[in-house]
Design a protein around this motif. Sequence first.
Motif, PDB file in Angstrom:
ATOM      1  N   VAL A  90      -6.881   3.554 -14.123  1.00  0.00           N
ATOM      2  CA  VAL A  90      -7.251   3.310 -12.721  1.00  0.00           C
ATOM      3  C   VAL A  90      -6.989   1.857 -12.351  1.00  0.00           C
ATOM      4  O   VAL A  90      -7.186   0.945 -13.169  1.00  0.00           O
ATOM      5  CB  VAL A  90      -8.739   3.645 -12.493  1.00  0.00           C
ATOM      6  N   VAL A  91      -6.541   1.637 -11.103  1.00  0.00           N
ATOM      7  CA  VAL A  91      -6.335   0.288 -10.578  1.00  0.00           C
ATOM      8  C   VAL A  91      -7.059   0.172  -9.240  1.00  0.00           C
ATOM      9  O   VAL A  91      -7.515   1.176  -8.679  1.00  0.00           O
ATOM     10  CB  VAL A  91      -4.837  -0.023 -10.375  1.00  0.00           C
ATOM     11  N   ALA A  92      -7.148  -1.039  -8.729  1.00  0.00           N
ATOM     12  CA  ALA A  92      -7.752  -1.251  -7.413  1.00  0.00           C
ATOM     13  C   ALA A  92      -6.832  -0.704  -6.327  1.00  0.00           C
ATOM     14  O   ALA A  92      -5.617  -0.569  -6.528  1.00  0.00           O
ATOM     15  CB  ALA A  92      -8.002  -2.736  -7.190  1.00  0.00           C
ATOM     16  N   ALA A 126     -10.325   2.264  -5.097  1.00  0.00           N
ATOM     17  CA  ALA A 126      -9.543   2.346  -6.324  1.00  0.00           C
ATOM     18  C   ALA A 126      -8.556   3.504  -6.249  1.00  0.00           C
ATOM     19  O   ALA A 126      -8.715   4.417  -5.419  1.00  0.00           O
ATOM     20  CB  ALA A 126     -10.473   2.524  -7.526  1.00  0.00           C
ATOM     21  N   ARG A 127      -7.557   3.451  -7.131  1.00  0.00           N
ATOM     22  CA  ARG A 127      -6.529   4.492  -7.145  1.00  0.00           C
ATOM     23  C   ARG A 127      -6.269   4.922  -8.593  1.00  0.00           C
ATOM     24  O   ARG A 127      -6.178   4.081  -9.493  1.00  0.00           O
ATOM     25  CB  ARG A 127      -5.232   3.960  -6.525  1.00  0.00           C
ATOM     26  N   ILE A 128      -6.169   6.228  -8.809  1.00  0.00           N
ATOM     27  CA  ILE A 128      -5.881   6.774 -10.134  1.00  0.00           C
ATOM     28  C   ILE A 128      -4.369   6.836 -10.315  1.00  0.00           C
ATOM     29  O   ILE A 128      -3.661   7.416  -9.489  1.00  0.00           O
ATOM     30  CB  ILE A 128      -6.462   8.189 -10.297  1.00  0.00           C
ATOM     31  N   LEU A 129      -3.870   6.235 -11.395  1.00  0.00           N
ATOM     32  CA  LEU A 129      -2.433   6.279 -11.666  1.00  0.00           C
ATOM     33  C   LEU A 129      -2.050   7.516 -12.469  1.00  0.00           C
ATOM     34  O   LEU A 129      -1.008   8.125 -12.219  1.00  0.00           O
ATOM     35  CB  LEU A 129      -2.004   5.019 -12.435  1.00  0.00           C
ATOM     36  N   VAL A 130      -2.885   7.871 -13.424  1.00  0.00           N
ATOM     37  CA  VAL A 130      -2.586   9.000 -14.308  1.00  0.00           C
ATOM     38  C   VAL A 130      -3.885   9.397 -14.999  1.00  0.00           C
ATOM     39  O   VAL A 130      -4.762   8.565 -15.222  1.00  0.00           O
ATOM     40  CB  VAL A 130      -1.495   8.593 -15.338  1.00  0.00           C
ATOM     41  N   MET A 131      -4.031  10.692 -15.337  1.00  0.00           N
ATOM     42  CA  MET A 131      -5.238  11.137 -16.015  1.00  0.00           C
ATOM     43  C   MET A 131      -4.938  12.263 -17.000  1.00  0.00           C
ATOM     44  O   MET A 131      -3.827  12.808 -17.023  1.00  0.00           O
ATOM     45  CB  MET A 131      -6.312  11.548 -15.013  1.00  0.00           C
ATOM     46  N   ASP A 132      -5.920  12.601 -17.794  1.00  0.00           N
ATOM     47  CA  ASP A 132      -5.716  13.547 -18.889  1.00  0.00           C
ATOM     48  C   ASP A 132      -5.442  14.970 -18.417  1.00  0.00           C
ATOM     49  O   ASP A 132      -4.634  15.672 -19.009  1.00  0.00           O
ATOM     50  CB  ASP A 132      -6.948  13.541 -19.810  1.00  0.00           C
ATOM     51  N   PHE A 136      -9.436  15.396  -7.431  1.00  0.00           N
ATOM     52  CA  PHE A 136      -8.438  14.331  -7.304  1.00  0.00           C
ATOM     53  C   PHE A 136      -7.036  14.938  -7.294  1.00  0.00           C
ATOM     54  O   PHE A 136      -6.286  14.820  -8.260  1.00  0.00           O
ATOM     55  CB  PHE A 136      -8.588  13.325  -8.451  1.00  0.00           C
ATOM     56  N   PRO A 137      -6.686  15.612  -6.207  1.00  0.00           N
ATOM     57  CA  PRO A 137      -5.401  16.309  -6.144  1.00  0.00           C
ATOM     58  C   PRO A 137      -4.206  15.353  -6.152  1.00  0.00           C
ATOM     59  O   PRO A 137      -4.285  14.232  -5.658  1.00  0.00           O
ATOM     60  CB  PRO A 137      -5.484  17.066  -4.807  1.00  0.00           C
ATOM     61  N   GLY A 138      -3.114  15.848  -6.741  1.00  0.00           N
ATOM     62  CA  GLY A 138      -1.868  15.089  -6.712  1.00  0.00           C
ATOM     63  C   GLY A 138      -1.721  14.024  -7.772  1.00  0.00           C
ATOM     64  O   GLY A 138      -0.688  13.345  -7.832  1.00  0.00           O
ATOM     65  N   VAL A 139      -2.727  13.852  -8.627  1.00  0.00           N
ATOM     66  CA  VAL A 139      -2.638  12.827  -9.671  1.00  0.00           C
ATOM     67  C   VAL A 139      -1.891  13.387 -10.878  1.00  0.00           C
ATOM     68  O   VAL A 139      -2.255  14.448 -11.395  1.00  0.00           O
ATOM     69  CB  VAL A 139      -4.042  12.362 -10.104  1.00  0.00           C
ATOM     70  N   PRO A 140      -0.829  12.710 -11.340  1.00  0.00           N
ATOM     71  CA  PRO A 140      -0.085  13.205 -12.507  1.00  0.00           C
ATOM     72  C   PRO A 140      -0.904  13.088 -13.786  1.00  0.00           C
ATOM     73  O   PRO A 140      -1.870  12.312 -13.853  1.00  0.00           O
ATOM     74  CB  PRO A 140       1.139  12.291 -12.553  1.00  0.00           C
ATOM     75  N   THR A 141      -0.519  13.859 -14.780  1.00  0.00           N
ATOM     76  CA  THR A 141      -1.220  13.842 -16.063  1.00  0.00           C
ATOM     77  C   THR A 141      -0.409  13.064 -17.101  1.00  0.00           C
ATOM     78  O   THR A 141       0.769  12.785 -16.909  1.00  0.00           O
ATOM     79  CB  THR A 141      -1.444  15.261 -16.585  1.00  0.00           C
TER      80      THR A 141
END
Length: 316
Positions: free
Chosen positions: A129-131, A216-222, A228-233
């Motif tokens: 996660v980043v700002a 904050a913004r999620i860049l990638v997750m497990d 949190f739709p649209g976030v790549p894994t």
Amino acid sequence: MKSPKKTLLSLATAVAMTVASGAALAAYPEKPIQVIVPWGAGGDSDLTTRIWADAVEKELGVPVVVVNKPGGGGVVGTSFVARAKADGYTLINAGLSNMLVTPNFTKTPYSFDSFEPVVKFTSVPLAVVVAKDSPYQDFDQFIKGANSKTLTQGSWGASSSGTIMANIIANQSGYNVKYVHAKGAAASMVSVVGGHIDSAVSFPPAFGPHVKADRARILVMDQKMDAFPGVPTFSDYGIKGSFGGWSGVFAPKGVPAEVVEKLNAATAKVMKDPEVLKAYENIGALVDYRYGPEWISDLKATYAIYTEEAARTSKK
């Protein structure tokens, strides 16, 4: 050979002791239960445990008090419970980090065998996660940035599960970061949104409120989550492995089986409560209710994997 009178007296004594013992166990709990969270307030472990505690105390009829005792990457609070009386009145918030990872990578005064697993209530996927105003709009940009200069990344201890999983992710992605360790995932997220560090590895209960508030913004997750739709894994980037945490409750080794059964019975009821399920959904935790021999067997198998990994890395 005992006389009939002595035999009857012995039987009567045995029956009385059995009844007294049963009455004592049936009375559990007779006083408040303390659940130690070995991390700071506001993180995923703290939030998931508080939801559970608030719900089960209504079933048990006594206060279930959550106490934060952070320090040493979870070692301080976990060690405190390992030394506690095994009567069911002092429990520990258990998870991947303090139960399976830290005892293998750090010298601790406890091990997995110091506790009796009681119940698991949630799972949480790890994320980078980043700002919101970070120059890194996606994970590809973050990787390039980390290869061009030293980026900082928040975690919660050099030998914590977060740092170990972050290292695996970084190694497979081909970058390095400088870790900034905090008392928990929530504290790391405060540093991220405050602009003090470039990124953090974190779990939904800690980063969710900041993402929803557009800080904050999620860049990638497990794994993908509806919240949190649209976030790549990680697998979308070719990263192999499972990167997630879990939250549950353990008791000191030797706690009576009847205590474990009572805690499980209360948990079974609250895990069907729509309000409890909604509370977990609101903080981004996935309900993953497990208990009993099969779950404990899985835990022991995972513990052995980390034992092997620790032995392998120590030879480098």
